[in-house]
Design a protein around this motif. Structure first.
Motif, PDB file in Angstrom:
ATOM      1  N   ALA A  77       0.832  -1.207   0.000  1.00 19.70           N
ATOM      2  CA  ALA A  77       0.000   0.000   0.000  1.00 19.70           C
ATOM      3  C   ALA A  77       0.862   1.252   0.000  1.00 19.70           C
ATOM      4  O   ALA A  77       0.534   2.250  -0.654  1.00 19.70           O
ATOM      5  N   ARG A  78       1.999   1.222   0.740  1.00 19.69           N
ATOM      6  CA  ARG A  78       2.884   2.387   0.775  1.00 19.69           C
ATOM      7  C   ARG A  78       3.484   2.643  -0.595  1.00 19.69           C
ATOM      8  O   ARG A  78       3.595   3.790  -1.033  1.00 19.69           O
ATOM      9  N   ARG A  79       3.887   1.579  -1.298  1.00 23.84           N
ATOM     10  CA  ARG A  79       4.457   1.749  -2.638  1.00 23.84           C
ATOM     11  C   ARG A  79       3.433   2.340  -3.606  1.00 23.84           C
ATOM     12  O   ARG A  79       3.757   3.213  -4.422  1.00 23.84           O
ATOM     13  N   ILE A  80       2.196   1.876  -3.504  1.00 23.91           N
ATOM     14  CA  ILE A  80       1.143   2.431  -4.374  1.00 23.91           C
ATOM     15  C   ILE A  80       0.913   3.903  -4.059  1.00 23.91           C
ATOM     16  O   ILE A  80       0.805   4.741  -4.961  1.00 23.91           O
ATOM     17  N   ALA A  81       0.860   4.242  -2.760  1.00 22.64           N
ATOM     18  CA  ALA A  81       0.634   5.630  -2.361  1.00 22.64           C
ATOM     19  C   ALA A  81       1.769   6.534  -2.843  1.00 22.64           C
ATOM     20  O   ALA A  81       1.525   7.663  -3.295  1.00 22.64           O
ATOM     21  N   ASP A  82       3.004   6.056  -2.754  1.00 22.09           N
ATOM     22  CA  ASP A  82       4.137   6.857  -3.237  1.00 22.09           C
ATOM     23  C   ASP A  82       4.010   7.129  -4.736  1.00 22.09           C
ATOM     24  O   ASP A  82       4.279   8.243  -5.206  1.00 22.09           O
ATOM     25  N   GLN A  83       3.586   6.109  -5.485  1.00 20.99           N
ATOM     26  CA  GLN A  83       3.437   6.299  -6.934  1.00 20.99           C
ATOM     27  C   GLN A  83       2.286   7.239  -7.249  1.00 20.99           C
ATOM     28  O   GLN A  83       2.357   8.033  -8.193  1.00 20.99           O
ATOM     29  N   ILE A  84       1.231   7.185  -6.465  1.00 19.62           N
ATOM     30  CA  ILE A  84       0.106   8.111  -6.660  1.00 19.62           C
ATOM     31  C   ILE A  84       0.569   9.550  -6.470  1.00 19.62           C
ATOM     32  O   ILE A  84       0.235  10.448  -7.261  1.00 19.62           O
ATOM     33  N   ARG A  85       1.374   9.796  -5.425  1.00 18.13           N
ATOM     34  CA  ARG A  85       1.871  11.158  -5.175  1.00 18.13           C
ATOM     35  C   ARG A  85       2.779  11.618  -6.306  1.00 18.13           C
ATOM     36  O   ARG A  85       2.681  12.767  -6.769  1.00 18.13           O
ATOM     37  N   ARG A  86       3.674  10.742  -6.766  1.00 18.50           N
ATOM     38  CA  ARG A  86       4.586  11.124  -7.844  1.00 18.50           C
ATOM     39  C   ARG A  86       3.813  11.407  -9.140  1.00 18.50           C
ATOM     40  O   ARG A  86       4.109  12.368  -9.855  1.00 18.50           O
ATOM     41  N   THR A  87       2.813  10.585  -9.415  1.00 16.06           N
ATOM     42  CA  THR A  87       2.029  10.773 -10.625  1.00 16.06           C
ATOM     43  C   THR A  87       1.249  12.081 -10.581  1.00 16.06           C
ATOM     44  O   THR A  87       1.196  12.829 -11.563  1.00 16.06           O
ATOM     45  N   ALA A  88       0.634  12.356  -9.439  1.00 18.65           N
ATOM     46  CA  ALA A  88      -0.123  13.602  -9.306  1.00 18.65           C
ATOM     47  C   ALA A  88       0.786  14.820  -9.420  1.00 18.65           C
ATOM     48  O   ALA A  88       0.430  15.829 -10.040  1.00 18.65           O
ATOM     49  N   ARG A  89       1.978  14.728  -8.840  1.00 11.15           N
ATOM     50  CA  ARG A  89       2.918  15.851  -8.889  1.00 11.15           C
ATOM     51  C   ARG A  89       3.441  16.071 -10.314  1.00 11.15           C
ATOM     52  O   ARG A  89       3.618  17.202 -10.759  1.00 11.15           O
ATOM     53  N   ARG A  90       3.646  14.981 -11.040  1.00 12.73           N
ATOM     54  CA  ARG A  90       4.221  15.075 -12.387  1.00 12.73           C
ATOM     55  C   ARG A  90       3.192  15.445 -13.441  1.00 12.73           C
ATOM     56  O   ARG A  90       3.490  16.200 -14.377  1.00 12.73           O
ATOM     57  N   THR A  91       1.968  14.933 -13.328  1.00 15.33           N
ATOM     58  CA  THR A  91       0.976  15.110 -14.395  1.00 15.33           C
ATOM     59  C   THR A  91      -0.267  15.876 -13.975  1.00 15.33           C
ATOM     60  O   THR A  91      -1.036  16.310 -14.839  1.00 15.33           O
ATOM     61  N   THR A 165       1.188  -4.658  -9.825  1.00 16.08           N
ATOM     62  CA  THR A 165       0.341  -4.297 -10.961  1.00 16.08           C
ATOM     63  C   THR A 165      -0.310  -2.940 -10.767  1.00 16.08           C
ATOM     64  O   THR A 165      -0.330  -2.106 -11.681  1.00 16.08           O
ATOM     65  N   LEU A 166      -0.853  -2.680  -9.593  1.00 15.16           N
ATOM     66  CA  LEU A 166      -1.520  -1.403  -9.339  1.00 15.16           C
ATOM     67  C   LEU A 166      -0.537  -0.235  -9.398  1.00 15.16           C
ATOM     68  O   LEU A 166      -0.876   0.848  -9.896  1.00 15.16           O
ATOM     69  N   THR A 167       0.690  -0.450  -8.910  1.00 12.12           N
ATOM     70  CA  THR A 167       1.705   0.608  -9.009  1.00 12.12           C
ATOM     71  C   THR A 167       1.989   0.945 -10.463  1.00 12.12           C
ATOM     72  O   THR A 167       2.092   2.127 -10.846  1.00 12.12           O
ATOM     73  N   GLU A 168       2.090  -0.070 -11.317  1.00 10.55           N
ATOM     74  CA  GLU A 168       2.338   0.157 -12.736  1.00 10.55           C
ATOM     75  C   GLU A 168       1.139   0.830 -13.413  1.00 10.55           C
ATOM     76  O   GLU A 168       1.309   1.724 -14.254  1.00 10.55           O
ATOM     77  N   LEU A 169      -0.061   0.417 -13.039  1.00  8.08           N
ATOM     78  CA  LEU A 169      -1.246   1.009 -13.648  1.00  8.08           C
ATOM     79  C   LEU A 169      -1.398   2.479 -13.271  1.00  8.08           C
ATOM     80  O   LEU A 169      -1.831   3.300 -14.090  1.00  8.08           O
ATOM     81  N   VAL A 170      -1.052   2.825 -12.030  1.00 13.07           N
ATOM     82  CA  VAL A 170      -1.094   4.230 -11.622  1.00 13.07           C
ATOM     83  C   VAL A 170      -0.186   5.069 -12.523  1.00 13.07           C
ATOM     84  O   VAL A 170      -0.540   6.170 -12.938  1.00 13.07           O
ATOM     85  N   THR A 171       0.969   4.517 -12.864  1.00 14.88           N
ATOM     86  CA  THR A 171       1.897   5.229 -13.750  1.00 14.88           C
ATOM     87  C   THR A 171       1.303   5.406 -15.144  1.00 14.88           C
ATOM     88  O   THR A 171       1.531   6.428 -15.798  1.00 14.88           O
ATOM     89  N   GLN A 172       0.522   4.436 -15.614  1.00 18.52           N
ATOM     90  CA  GLN A 172      -0.027   4.479 -16.971  1.00 18.52           C
ATOM     91  C   GLN A 172      -1.265   5.351 -17.101  1.00 18.52           C
ATOM     92  O   GLN A 172      -1.594   5.795 -18.211  1.00 18.52           O
TER      93      GLN A 172
END
Length: 242
Positions: A77-91, A165-172
């Motif tokens: 869950a922490r890894r997914i949350a980190d990717q969500i923050r990075r994605t929101a900040r970048r895009t 998988t969810l971490t990768e999908l958040v990036t996509q």
């Protein structure tokens, strides 16, 4: 012949007008029903699962229900949350992730978990993509605020390790989402009216064809003229034929 052409034209106009009115009236009734179903629904109190989901999503964008922690642990869950923050900040695209065991009719008014969640997020005015993982090839994807995902599907993409998988999908998501905005009733009225008119003309032509078939059967049965003034020849000509 002239009177027959006039009668044919009048029959065509009347048939089409009646058919258009029937189709438009039915379309309006259906629109009213649809409007009721998509308007503010008589929700009762939200289920605890949905309340906890909303709290978790506001916190870091991820919520894992207690019965789904065997699918995604705290580290995942922490890894997914980190990717969500990075994605929101970048895009600038907000992604929410929910991991929960499948439940049906989990909330008030008999609405499922994902319907309640979507309703509450839309009510808050969010524009976001929600990935709801309920198991391998099971779950849902939602685009809140109007839009769609082009190439992300739970049937095809919800496979493998859930956290990975969810971490990768958040990036996509930012490259796969198309925002269309919320549709308005005025936008949907115009094509419905055009479709209703076209269907009305088609039904009208069908009704006219039925009348012509009836007329042909009457003539074949030996009836020279239809009742009243709906003759296909002049009275004088009919008299001459006699």
């Amino acid at each position: 012949m002239k009177r027959g052409a006039v009668n044919l034209l009048v029959a065509l106009v009347l048939s089409c007008a009646i058919a258009v009115w029937v189709v438009q009236d039915r379309s309006g009734s259906e629109s009213s029903v649809i409007g009721v179903s998509t308007a503010e629904l008589p929700y009762g109190p939200l289920s605890d699962r949905v309340v906890n989901m909303l709290d978790g999503l506001r916190d870091d964008g991820v919520h894992v229900t207690p019965d789904a922690r065997s699918m995604v642990d705290a580290e995942g869950a922490r890894r997914i949350a980190d990717q969500i923050r990075r994605t929101a900040r970048r895009t600038g695209v907000q992604v929410y992730v929910v991991v929960a065991r499948s439940t049906h009719d989990a909330g008030a008014s008999g609405f499922g978990l994902d319907q309640q969640l979507e309703h509450e997020l839309e009510k808050q005015g969010d524009q976001a993509v929600v990935l709801i993982w309920q198991g391998p090839q099971e779950g849902n994807t939602q685009v809140i605020g109007g839009g769609y995902l082009r190439d992300i599907s739970y049937l095809e993409d919800f496979v493998g390790d859930p956290a990975t998988t969810l971490t990768e999908l958040v990036t996509q998501v930012p490259d796969q989402v198309t925002w269309t905005g919320a549709s308005t009733q005025e936008d949907s009225d115009t094509p419905e009216a055009v479709l209703g008119a076209v269907l009305g003309v088609i039904y009208g032509l069908g009704a006219l064809l039925a009348l012509l078939l009836l007329w042909a059967l009457l003539r074949r049965a030996g009836v020279p003229r239809l009742p009243g003034s709906w003759g296909w020849g002049t009275p004088a000509r009919d008299e001459r034929k006699r």
